[in-house]
Design an enzyme around this catalytic site. Sequence first.
Site, short mmCIF file in Angstrom:
data_model
loop_
_atom_site.label_atom_id
_atom_site.label_comp_id
_atom_site.label_asym_id
_atom_site.label_seq_id
_atom_site.Cartn_x
_atom_site.Cartn_y
_atom_site.Cartn_z
N LYS A 15 0.83 -1.21 0.00
CA LYS A 15 0.00 0.00 0.00
C LYS A 15 0.87 1.27 0.00
CE LYS A 15 -2.19 -1.00 3.88
NZ LYS A 15 -1.56 -2.28 4.26
N ARG A 89 -9.81 0.90 7.89
CA ARG A 89 -9.42 -0.46 8.24
C ARG A 89 -10.52 -1.18 9.01
NH1 ARG A 89 -3.29 0.77 8.62
NH2 ARG A 89 -2.34 -1.24 8.29
N ARG A 128 11.94 -5.81 5.50
CA ARG A 128 11.59 -4.41 5.20
C ARG A 128 12.44 -3.42 6.01
NH1 ARG A 128 5.36 -2.48 5.13
NH2 ARG A 128 5.30 -2.75 7.39
N ARG A 161 10.96 -1.33 11.17
CA ARG A 161 9.86 -0.81 11.98
C ARG A 161 9.71 -1.69 13.20
NH1 ARG A 161 4.64 0.26 8.26
NH2 ARG A 161 3.66 -0.57 10.13
N ARG A 172 -1.22 -8.15 13.82
CA ARG A 172 -1.66 -7.24 12.74
C ARG A 172 -2.45 -8.02 11.68
NH1 ARG A 172 3.85 -4.90 10.99
NH2 ARG A 172 2.70 -3.57 9.55
#
Length: 216
Positions: A15, A89, A128, A161, A172
């Site tokens: 996203k 969300r 990431r 992160r 999540r």
Amino acid sequence: MKRRLVLLGAPGSGKGTQAEMITRQFGIPVTSPGAILRREKDLGTPLGIETAEITQRGDLVPDKIIVELIEDWLRLHGSHGFVFDGFPRTLPQAESLLSILTRLRTALDLAIWLEVSEQTVHERIGGRLQCRSCGFTTSVTSAKFAERPICPYCDGPLVRRNDDDESVLRTRLQEFHTKTEPLAEFYGKMSILHRIDGNRDREEVFKDISRLIEAK
Ligand code: AMP
């Protein structure tokens, strides 16, 4: 180009990456509640402190807080269209957005759903890196960044992160399945939902998204 669109999908579905590409190509302003909350936390504001524990656990922040952020953003920047990365969300968030836009006598053009396999999610999140200053996201497997973890755009530090570890990711994903997936039906009924295979390279995904934006 003035379009109003929301990007939906699991963590790691791309996203943020696609939102950045859309804003570069089409000049549509983008915002992301997740990015706003990370900035607030780094700045040590009351909002950042209040929400840090929730985001660190991988839970969703209460709808009221998120909807207020979006309303404020729309008031300041909404006249040029928008790309929402990671909003809505939950169903109450989607309903709030609908009533805000109705009040402004406007409507969403597109709800784009980036579909990814669990394997893609784990691979992407596991590797990431994100710039702490500007939010640029890349992969640790990209050799140049592994050697020198510095943002190519702003020289900020590229870091992992703190909600990208495996146990937080499980929460999540759980939140995504239970609270976000019902939005597919919501936007399906409004006939603005478009599902895109997000497992592919960013450029291929972007081609599909560009076609949708241009066709609107
Ligand atoms: P993201 O950067 O989109 O992955 O979001 C990071 C975290 O911010 C999420 O795990 C949530 O804790 C919080 N967050 C972001 N967007 C929302 C939203 N629309 N509703 C509730 N919490 C959110």
